[in-house]
Design an enzyme around this catalytic site. Structure first.
Site, PDB file in Angstrom:
ATOM      1  N   CYS A 159       0.863  -1.194   0.000  1.00 15.23           N
ATOM      2  CA  CYS A 159       0.000   0.000   0.000  1.00 15.23           C
ATOM      3  C   CYS A 159       0.888   1.229   0.000  1.00 15.23           C
ATOM      4  CB  CYS A 159      -0.879   0.044   1.256  1.00 15.23           C
ATOM      5  SG  CYS A 159      -2.259  -1.072   1.221  1.00 15.23           S
ATOM      6  N   GLU A 196       2.540  -3.671  -5.728  1.00  9.69           N
ATOM      7  CA  GLU A 196       1.485  -4.673  -5.819  1.00  9.69           C
ATOM      8  C   GLU A 196       0.329  -4.124  -6.640  1.00  9.69           C
ATOM      9  OE1 GLU A 196      -1.263  -6.086  -2.384  1.00  9.69           O
ATOM     10  OE2 GLU A 196       0.501  -7.386  -2.311  1.00  9.69           O
TER      11      GLU A 196
END
Length: 517
Positions: free
Chosen positions: A373, A407
């Site tokens: 994140c 990601e």
């Protein structure tokens, strides 16, 4: 424009009045997610179709255009595959979207829940550049293996190639963010594919409808199996964090009793949430923190980075994830912080170290992720802090001796930041190349990846995005146009915040040894 004789229910779709960026009136189609009665009138919570969820809002009846009202289709009362009824009535066009998604998934991916033998073949990346524009007949771009061996030659100040237009940029952005590109990439044999919950249309439940058990090394990608009407709506009106008041963009699972408060108060140092200003003032007399817990591994000027272990500082990490979830739609797992490290960027003044943003990463990533994140808090956005966070994540990868990638899926703002960072970093290397013996300078994709720690696939996609790769006399070359060079120079003049590797004090750990946890 609303007619009191017509009952508007959840799932209805109709045009709703809103102001656009130019402060002009527009009537985009919206879906009614919730209806609530307050003394004297009703309020409707709407989601604007094809708009980001952060624009969802409560609207008054006078902003609804009932002339084009679409009622939801009635469905037979049959249980879903997990034995529970659906979370909301279906809305128009939902069945069509589902059937389209099923067709695309069945054509592009093997059936879920079964391991089918797939023939070994060379992976070919999607040629985004050729999909966006086909002005010149260029052979298909190289695969990862070919590109890593191919020599690329930057020809400086060549005016024959120009930078892509804004329309092409927007088309490419939507092509990358809406999940189409992700579905075209084949699954790796023998490995279960991770669910990437980018948009509602792309979400896929687990094969049996039951969430999988928690794992020690995990992803922060959202499992959209619980994406119901509650989590689609913002539940916090306002957050006070230090000297800033923030308006959340998305749902965050704070305790239910706090969601009815007009303002949720957070301690800006330990991120504990409190229900009133008096509670916050009482807490501050007892809170000893003036910086995030953990080790300060970087400081230059007023900017510092702190490394926080999600296992050792579980409460802080969970509070950080709860705050971040207010501004990240497709990330979750706030309760399982053990497998993650958190790197919090702060700005220092006489009162302490104030949080600016953060990124998290897995302690052990089997897929070379160096960011799970990443978030810059809204008061600090558009000031260069996002690129600084990204640059710091790659600086850590350089110390670890690895290449990394964020990601997927990236949010819309995250994709723009990464595209910009990758472009500036790669162009900086190409423009600093020096020719030897009068010949054009030569560099390979692998060498760019090793210098920058940017994963090879991201280097290739960025070169395609910038439309730099060309096929000339049997080899792939890079051609830098005047527009690209001048645009890069202007962008670098505005980029004042940079990471100084000399100020980084970081020793990577081998997290494969469980004793380190």
């Amino acid at each position: 424009m609303a007619d009191s004789s017509v009952e508007i229910i959840e799932g209805c779709r109709l045009p709703v009045l809103r102001k656009n960026q130019e402060n002009e009136d527009e009537w985009p189609l919206a879906e009614i997610l919730s209806v609530k009665d307050i003394p004297g009138r009703k309020l409707y919570y709407v989601h604007y179709i094809d708009f980001n969820k952060r624009l969802d809002e409560w609207v008054t009846p006078d902003r609804l255009d009932l002339k084009k009202l679409q009622f939801p289709k009635k469905e037979a009362k049959t249980p879903t595959k997990n034995g529970l009824p659906g979370s909301r009535p279906s809305s128009p066009e939902r069945d069509v979207r589902k059937s389209l998604d099923l067709n695309v998934q069945s054509a592009s991916a093997p059936s879920r829940g079964k391991t089918l033998p797939t023939p070994k073949r060379k992976a070919e990346p999607v040629s985004l550049a050729t999909q966006v524009t086909a002005a010149t007949p260029v052979p298909s771009l190289p695969s990862s293996a070919e590109a890593s061996q191919a020599s690329v030659y930057p020809a400086m100040r060549n005016p024959s190639f120009s930078i892509k237009s804004r329309e092409d940029h927007e088309q490419l952005t939507s092509l990358t963010t809406n999940g189409t590109t992700r579905r075209l990439i084949p699954s790796q044999p023998g490995r279960k594919r991770k669910n990437c919950g980018g948009t509602d249309e792309d979400s896929q439940d687990s094969s049996d409808g039951v969430p999988s058990a928690p794992r020690m090394t995990g992803s922060l990608v959202s499992d959209r199996s619980h994406d119901d009407i509650v989590t689609r709506m913002k539940n916090i009106d306002c957050i006070e964090l230090g000297r800033h008041r923030l308006k959340p963009w998305y749902f965050s699972p704070y305790p239910q009793e706090l969601t009815t408060l007009p303002i949720l108060y957070l301690c800006e140092f330990c991120l504990k949430y409190l229900k009133s200003l008096k509670c916050l003032q009482r807490h501050l007399t007892k809170c000893n923190l003036r910086h995030p817990p953990g080790n300060e591994i970087y400081r230059k000027g007023t900017i510092s980075f702190f490394e926080i272990d999600g296992r050792k500082n579980k409460t802080y990490s969970q509070n950080l994830c709860l705050l971040a979830k207010c501004f990240l739609d497709h990330k979750t797992l706030y309760y399982d912080t053990d497998p993650f490290l958190f790197y919090v960027m702060t700005e220092y003044d006489s009162k302490g170290f104030h949080i600016v943003g953060y990124f998290s990463k897995e302690k052990e990533s089997t897929e070379d992720y160096n960011v799970a994140c990443i978030l810059t808090l809204p008061p600090y956005q558009r000031r260069g802090y996002g690129k600084l966070l990204i640059e710091f994540s790659y600086e850590l990868s350089k110390v670890e001796g690895k290449t990394g990638t964020p990601e997927k899926p990236l949010s819309d703002l995250g994709l723009l930041s990464y595209r910009s960072y990758w472009s500036q970093t790669i162009l900086e290397i190409l423009m600093n190349l020096k020719s030897e013996n009068g010949e054009r300078p030569q560099i390979t994709i692998n060498e760019i990846s090793e210098i920058t720690s940017v994963k090879k696939e991201d280097v290739i996609s960025t070169l395609q995005y910038l439309n730099l790769i060309n096929y000339y006399k049997g080899q792939y070359i890079l051609t830098l146009s005047e527009d690209i060079v001048e645009g890069h120079e202007r962008a670098m003049q505005k980029r004042h915040l940079r990471i100084d590797s000399k100020c980084l004090h970081f020793t990577p750990k081998d997290w494969s040894k469980r004793g380190k946890w």
